[in-house]
Motif scaffolding. Structure first.
Motif, PDB file in Angstrom:
ATOM      1  N   GLN A 201       0.837  -1.207   0.000  1.00  0.00           N
ATOM      2  CA  GLN A 201       0.000   0.000   0.000  1.00  0.00           C
ATOM      3  C   GLN A 201       0.866   1.249   0.000  1.00  0.00           C
ATOM      4  O   GLN A 201       0.586   2.210  -0.714  1.00  0.00           O
ATOM      5  CB  GLN A 201      -0.941   0.034   1.193  1.00  0.00           C
ATOM      6  N   GLN A 202       1.947   1.234   0.771  1.00  0.00           N
ATOM      7  CA  GLN A 202       2.842   2.382   0.819  1.00  0.00           C
ATOM      8  C   GLN A 202       3.475   2.625  -0.550  1.00  0.00           C
ATOM      9  O   GLN A 202       3.622   3.761  -0.992  1.00  0.00           O
ATOM     10  CB  GLN A 202       3.911   2.166   1.885  1.00  0.00           C
ATOM     11  N   THR A 203       3.847   1.565  -1.237  1.00  0.00           N
ATOM     12  CA  THR A 203       4.421   1.680  -2.580  1.00  0.00           C
ATOM     13  C   THR A 203       3.404   2.286  -3.547  1.00  0.00           C
ATOM     14  O   THR A 203       3.745   3.182  -4.318  1.00  0.00           O
ATOM     15  CB  THR A 203       4.864   0.295  -3.096  1.00  0.00           C
ATOM     16  N   VAL A 204       2.171   1.813  -3.513  1.00  0.00           N
ATOM     17  CA  VAL A 204       1.111   2.342  -4.376  1.00  0.00           C
ATOM     18  C   VAL A 204       0.885   3.814  -4.054  1.00  0.00           C
ATOM     19  O   VAL A 204       0.813   4.658  -4.956  1.00  0.00           O
ATOM     20  CB  VAL A 204      -0.194   1.527  -4.222  1.00  0.00           C
ATOM     21  N   THR A 205       0.808   4.147  -2.774  1.00  0.00           N
ATOM     22  CA  THR A 205       0.613   5.530  -2.349  1.00  0.00           C
ATOM     23  C   THR A 205       1.732   6.416  -2.877  1.00  0.00           C
ATOM     24  O   THR A 205       1.476   7.467  -3.472  1.00  0.00           O
ATOM     25  CB  THR A 205       0.573   5.624  -0.809  1.00  0.00           C
ATOM     26  N   ASN A 206       2.970   6.017  -2.647  1.00  0.00           N
ATOM     27  CA  ASN A 206       4.108   6.826  -3.082  1.00  0.00           C
ATOM     28  C   ASN A 206       4.125   7.009  -4.592  1.00  0.00           C
ATOM     29  O   ASN A 206       4.429   8.092  -5.094  1.00  0.00           O
ATOM     30  CB  ASN A 206       5.421   6.203  -2.610  1.00  0.00           C
TER      31      ASN A 206
ATOM     32  N   LEU B 214      -2.845   8.810 -15.089  1.00  0.00           N
ATOM     33  CA  LEU B 214      -2.228   8.261 -13.879  1.00  0.00           C
ATOM     34  C   LEU B 214      -2.171   6.745 -13.966  1.00  0.00           C
ATOM     35  O   LEU B 214      -1.137   6.135 -13.674  1.00  0.00           O
ATOM     36  CB  LEU B 214      -3.000   8.690 -12.631  1.00  0.00           C
ATOM     37  N   ILE B 215      -3.234   6.137 -14.386  1.00  0.00           N
ATOM     38  CA  ILE B 215      -3.271   4.672 -14.506  1.00  0.00           C
ATOM     39  C   ILE B 215      -2.218   4.194 -15.508  1.00  0.00           C
ATOM     40  O   ILE B 215      -1.502   3.229 -15.256  1.00  0.00           O
ATOM     41  CB  ILE B 215      -4.693   4.192 -14.869  1.00  0.00           C
ATOM     42  N   LEU B 216      -2.070   4.906 -16.619  1.00  0.00           N
ATOM     43  CA  LEU B 216      -1.056   4.540 -17.614  1.00  0.00           C
ATOM     44  C   LEU B 216       0.361   4.774 -17.103  1.00  0.00           C
ATOM     45  O   LEU B 216       1.297   4.078 -17.516  1.00  0.00           O
ATOM     46  CB  LEU B 216      -1.281   5.330 -18.907  1.00  0.00           C
TER      47      LEU B 216
ATOM     48  N   PRO C 254       2.318   1.339 -14.735  1.00  0.00           N
ATOM     49  CA  PRO C 254       2.103   0.088 -15.458  1.00  0.00           C
ATOM     50  C   PRO C 254       2.232  -1.172 -14.606  1.00  0.00           C
ATOM     51  O   PRO C 254       1.679  -2.209 -14.964  1.00  0.00           O
ATOM     52  CB  PRO C 254       3.176   0.114 -16.552  1.00  0.00           C
ATOM     53  N   SER C 255       2.931  -1.082 -13.489  1.00  0.00           N
ATOM     54  CA  SER C 255       3.086  -2.280 -12.655  1.00  0.00           C
ATOM     55  C   SER C 255       1.907  -2.475 -11.699  1.00  0.00           C
ATOM     56  O   SER C 255       1.857  -3.466 -10.976  1.00  0.00           O
ATOM     57  CB  SER C 255       4.391  -2.206 -11.859  1.00  0.00           C
ATOM     58  N   LEU C 256       0.964  -1.525 -11.705  1.00  0.00           N
ATOM     59  CA  LEU C 256      -0.200  -1.617 -10.826  1.00  0.00           C
ATOM     60  C   LEU C 256      -1.447  -1.911 -11.650  1.00  0.00           C
ATOM     61  O   LEU C 256      -1.554  -1.487 -12.799  1.00  0.00           O
ATOM     62  CB  LEU C 256      -0.399  -0.293 -10.073  1.00  0.00           C
ATOM     63  N   THR C 257      -2.400  -2.596 -11.042  1.00  0.00           N
ATOM     64  CA  THR C 257      -3.668  -2.834 -11.727  1.00  0.00           C
ATOM     65  C   THR C 257      -4.542  -1.594 -11.605  1.00  0.00           C
ATOM     66  O   THR C 257      -4.336  -0.745 -10.740  1.00  0.00           O
ATOM     67  CB  THR C 257      -4.426  -4.030 -11.115  1.00  0.00           C
TER      68      THR C 257
END
Length: 82
Positions: free
Chosen positions: A4-9, A26-28, A31-34
């Protein structure tokens, strides 16, 4: 560092570099996140006042960091908020 911290950062870094970016951009940029991981974190950050989500039209949303974010850290906005 937790997931979660990685996604937040990651989200905060992208939005701080591109204020007013589109949700799709932002989503594009993550790329390593869904799509779900990004959306869930945007929801959490907007509810706690870190991120501002603004509707610009049907299905069009832009993102900004809130003033709260910049008051917390001089060097990296919001990177220490969790």
């Amino acid at each position: 560092m937790g997931h979660q911290q990685t996604v937040t950062n990651w989200i905060i870094e992208v939005v701080s570099r591109s204020p007013g970016c589109l949700l799709e951009d932002l989503i594009l940029a993550c790329p390593s996140l869904t799509w779900n991981e990004v959306f869930i974190e945007i929801d959490r950050l907007s509810r706690n006042g870190t991120l501002l989500l603004e509707r610009k039209g049907p299905g069009i949303y832009i993102l900004h960091l809130s003033d709260k974010c910049f008051k917390r850290s001089d060097l990296n906005p919001c990177l220490h908020l969790h």
